[in-house]
Design a protein around this motif. Structure first.
Motif, PDB file in Angstrom:
ATOM      1  N   ALA A   1       0.788  -1.228  -0.062  1.00 58.53           N
ATOM      2  CA  ALA A   1      -0.013  -0.063  -0.002  1.00 58.53           C
ATOM      3  C   ALA A   1       0.764   1.194  -0.124  1.00 58.53           C
ATOM      4  O   ALA A   1       0.515   2.565  -0.622  1.00 58.53           O
ATOM      5  CB  ALA A   1      -0.692  -0.031   1.336  1.00 58.53           C
ATOM      6  N   SER A   2       1.938   1.206   0.550  1.00 56.31           N
ATOM      7  CA  SER A   2       2.916   2.368   0.598  1.00 56.31           C
ATOM      8  C   SER A   2       3.826   2.445  -0.602  1.00 56.31           C
ATOM      9  O   SER A   2       4.465   3.518  -0.861  1.00 56.31           O
ATOM     10  CB  SER A   2       3.968   2.357   1.910  1.00 56.31           C
ATOM     11  N   GLY A   3       3.726   1.471  -1.505  1.00 54.41           N
ATOM     12  CA  GLY A   3       4.405   1.785  -2.946  1.00 54.41           C
ATOM     13  C   GLY A   3       5.700   0.848  -2.890  1.00 54.41           C
ATOM     14  O   GLY A   3       6.339   0.798  -3.634  1.00 54.41           O
ATOM     15  N   ALA A   4       6.103   0.337  -1.682  1.00 55.20           N
ATOM     16  CA  ALA A   4       7.282  -0.438  -1.498  1.00 55.20           C
ATOM     17  C   ALA A   4       7.332  -1.861  -2.207  1.00 55.20           C
ATOM     18  O   ALA A   4       6.136  -2.471  -2.038  1.00 55.20           O
ATOM     19  CB  ALA A   4       7.845  -0.562  -0.277  1.00 55.20           C
ATOM     20  N   VAL A   5       8.112  -2.299  -3.114  1.00 58.53           N
ATOM     21  CA  VAL A   5       8.395  -3.617  -3.484  1.00 58.53           C
ATOM     22  C   VAL A   5       8.779  -4.510  -2.537  1.00 58.53           C
ATOM     23  O   VAL A   5       9.755  -4.493  -1.879  1.00 58.53           O
ATOM     24  CB  VAL A   5       9.293  -3.735  -4.843  1.00 58.53           C
ATOM     25  N   PHE A   6       8.070  -5.472  -2.116  1.00 57.36           N
ATOM     26  CA  PHE A   6       8.031  -6.513  -1.052  1.00 57.36           C
ATOM     27  C   PHE A   6       7.912  -7.919  -1.857  1.00 57.36           C
ATOM     28  O   PHE A   6       8.167  -8.742  -0.759  1.00 57.36           O
ATOM     29  CB  PHE A   6       7.231  -6.199   0.038  1.00 57.36           C
ATOM     30  N   ALA A   7       7.419  -7.969  -2.839  1.00 59.37           N
ATOM     31  CA  ALA A   7       7.237  -9.323  -3.474  1.00 59.37           C
ATOM     32  C   ALA A   7       7.235  -9.245  -4.852  1.00 59.37           C
ATOM     33  O   ALA A   7       7.723  -8.393  -5.493  1.00 59.37           O
ATOM     34  CB  ALA A   7       5.740  -9.927  -2.867  1.00 59.37           C
ATOM     35  N   ALA A   8       7.395 -10.469  -5.451  1.00 56.60           N
ATOM     36  CA  ALA A   8       7.273 -10.708  -7.155  1.00 56.60           C
ATOM     37  C   ALA A   8       6.546 -11.680  -7.534  1.00 56.60           C
ATOM     38  O   ALA A   8       6.405 -12.783  -6.775  1.00 56.60           O
ATOM     39  CB  ALA A   8       8.886 -10.458  -7.427  1.00 56.60           C
ATOM     40  N   LEU A   9       6.288 -11.725  -8.769  1.00 58.47           N
ATOM     41  CA  LEU A   9       5.575 -12.832  -9.441  1.00 58.47           C
ATOM     42  C   LEU A   9       5.925 -13.313 -10.571  1.00 58.47           C
ATOM     43  O   LEU A   9       6.651 -12.462 -11.305  1.00 58.47           O
ATOM     44  CB  LEU A   9       4.079 -12.373  -9.882  1.00 58.47           C
ATOM     45  N   SER A  10       6.265 -14.444 -10.867  1.00 53.83           N
ATOM     46  CA  SER A  10       6.889 -14.900 -11.927  1.00 53.83           C
ATOM     47  C   SER A  10       6.139 -16.086 -12.937  1.00 53.83           C
ATOM     48  O   SER A  10       5.536 -16.761 -12.306  1.00 53.83           O
ATOM     49  CB  SER A  10       8.152 -15.563 -11.787  1.00 53.83           C
ATOM     50  N   VAL A  11       6.539 -16.002 -14.113  1.00 59.17           N
ATOM     51  CA  VAL A  11       6.193 -17.415 -14.877  1.00 59.17           C
ATOM     52  C   VAL A  11       7.630 -18.203 -15.353  1.00 59.17           C
ATOM     53  O   VAL A  11       8.428 -17.504 -15.705  1.00 59.17           O
ATOM     54  CB  VAL A  11       5.462 -16.945 -16.094  1.00 59.17           C
ATOM     55  N   THR A  12       7.393 -19.424 -14.862  1.00 56.42           N
ATOM     56  CA  THR A  12       8.748 -20.190 -14.889  1.00 56.42           C
ATOM     57  C   THR A  12       8.622 -21.540 -15.661  1.00 56.42           C
ATOM     58  O   THR A  12       7.477 -22.135 -15.760  1.00 56.42           O
ATOM     59  CB  THR A  12       9.328 -20.591 -13.395  1.00 56.42           C
ATOM     60  N   GLY A  13       9.508 -21.758 -16.602  1.00 59.74           N
ATOM     61  CA  GLY A  13       9.299 -22.931 -17.383  1.00 59.74           C
ATOM     62  C   GLY A  13      10.865 -23.587 -17.709  1.00 59.74           C
ATOM     63  O   GLY A  13      12.100 -22.887 -17.499  1.00 59.74           O
ATOM     64  N   ALA A  14      10.632 -24.759 -18.424  1.00 57.13           N
ATOM     65  CA  ALA A  14      11.954 -25.429 -18.962  1.00 57.13           C
ATOM     66  C   ALA A  14      12.490 -24.417 -19.993  1.00 57.13           C
ATOM     67  O   ALA A  14      11.791 -23.802 -20.741  1.00 57.13           O
ATOM     68  CB  ALA A  14      11.648 -26.869 -19.399  1.00 57.13           C
ATOM     69  N   ALA A  15      13.886 -24.378 -20.009  1.00 57.16           N
ATOM     70  CA  ALA A  15      14.633 -23.540 -20.915  1.00 57.16           C
ATOM     71  C   ALA A  15      14.003 -23.894 -22.246  1.00 57.16           C
ATOM     72  O   ALA A  15      14.060 -22.951 -23.352  1.00 57.16           O
ATOM     73  CB  ALA A  15      16.058 -23.841 -20.585  1.00 57.16           C
ATOM     74  N   ASP A  16      13.857 -25.230 -22.683  1.00 53.25           N
ATOM     75  CA  ASP A  16      13.551 -25.208 -24.175  1.00 53.25           C
ATOM     76  C   ASP A  16      12.242 -25.028 -24.649  1.00 53.25           C
ATOM     77  O   ASP A  16      11.861 -24.755 -25.729  1.00 53.25           O
ATOM     78  CB  ASP A  16      13.631 -26.642 -24.410  1.00 53.25           C
ATOM     79  N   ARG A  17      11.366 -24.478 -23.678  1.00 45.35           N
ATOM     80  CA  ARG A  17      10.088 -23.895 -23.910  1.00 45.35           C
ATOM     81  C   ARG A  17       9.972 -22.496 -23.854  1.00 45.35           C
ATOM     82  O   ARG A  17       9.141 -21.989 -24.477  1.00 45.35           O
ATOM     83  CB  ARG A  17       9.337 -24.810 -23.156  1.00 45.35           C
ATOM     84  N   MET A  18      10.753 -22.106 -22.785  1.00 44.89           N
ATOM     85  CA  MET A  18      10.897 -20.542 -22.416  1.00 44.89           C
ATOM     86  C   MET A  18      11.737 -20.050 -23.555  1.00 44.89           C
ATOM     87  O   MET A  18      12.974 -19.454 -22.889  1.00 44.89           O
ATOM     88  CB  MET A  18      11.113 -20.328 -21.130  1.00 44.89           C
TER      89      MET A  18
END
Length: 268
Positions: free
Chosen positions: A222-239
């Motif tokens: 709520a204060s604008g500070a970055v405290f977390a993150a979201l990712s999409v992760t997969g095998a290198a041959d697909r990503m």
């Protein structure tokens, strides 16, 4: 002028004493980190700024409730399982976790890959949730697993937006090479973090695990500070590079939506 009753004055003194004791215990627990896992009583007293007898009394109380453990062989202290249990309960009740789950599920299905949610603890990122698109075998980070902040997608997406002293502390803790693609030079990492801040998302190009690539975006409170993150992760041959590029706007949009759901209000 009225004179305060002795019983009332005594209660106020007891309350003040309890608050001071809780504050001292908090200082003691704050002495430990992922780098300093084991400390002697003298080190605890020095870091917490407490007389040794006071530190010993507080440590003994924390041991009784399972928040601190003592090594029987060398007498050093470490954080106890009681804190992990309490932390797990706190994570399970976080607004972040509740709000993020449906968006993570949608993101995973759209991407056809796993989605990770990580929270920065000042040194590392703790993965608190993971969503899979189907019956595909899981690879990479698991819930409750700690991951390095300097060579994972969720880690770099949070680290990039921290204060310079926090970034310096992570660097000073060592940039261990997990793969031949791990960034192990301080200046190179700082350049990568600057690029992440500019474009708004991070890429893990097989830097933590040789077969894994991911794209991650920061989540703000709520204060604008970055405290977390979201990712999409997969095998290198697909990503592939194209898939990472195509997924980046979707990951950023989802992370921004979660940020707004937990109270962040962008300016302008």
């Amino acid at each position: 002028m009225s004179i305060e009753e002795p019983a009332s004055a005594e209660r106020r003194m007891d309350e003040k004493s309890r608050i001071q004791s809780i504050g001292k215990m908090r200082e003691i627990l704050g002495c430990f980190s992922t780098v300093d896992r084991h400390l002697s009583l003298a080190e605890i007293a020095s870091r917490a700024g407490l007389p040794r007898p006071t530190a010993h009394r507080m440590v003994s109380s924390l041991r009784e409730i399972g928040f601190i453990e003592q090594n029987a062989r060398n007498g050093s202290y470490s954080l106890g399982i009681g804190l992990f249990e309490l932390g797990s309960l706190a994570l399970a009740n976080m607004d972040l976790l509740r709000e993020a789950k449906p968006y993570m599920d949608r993101l995973s299905r759209l991407a056809g890959e796993s989605a990770h949610l990580g929270v920065f603890n000042g040194y590392q990122v703790i993965v608190v949730e993971r969503e899979e698109p189907g019956d595909r075998p899981t690879r990479g980070l698991q819930p409750s697993e700690a991951s390095p902040a300097y060579c994972t997608g969720v880690g770099k997406a949070t680290l990039a937006f921290q204060r310079p002293e926090v970034i310096a502390r992570v660097i000073d803790g060592g940039l261990k090479p997990y793969t031949n693609k791990t960034i192990t030079k301080a200046e190179a990492l700082k350049e990568d973090l600057a690029a992440i801040r500019k474009r708004g998302y991070a890429i893990d190009d097989c830097e933590h695990e040789i077969w894994v690539r991911c794209v991650a975006a920061p989540i703000r409170n709520a204060s604008g500070a970055v405290f977390a993150a979201l990712s999409v992760t997969g095998a290198a041959d697909r990503m592939t590079d194209k898939k990472l590029s195509d997924l980046a706007p979707l990951v950023v949009q989802t992370a921004d939506t979660i940020s707004r759901q937990i109270g962040f209000q962008p300016q302008g």
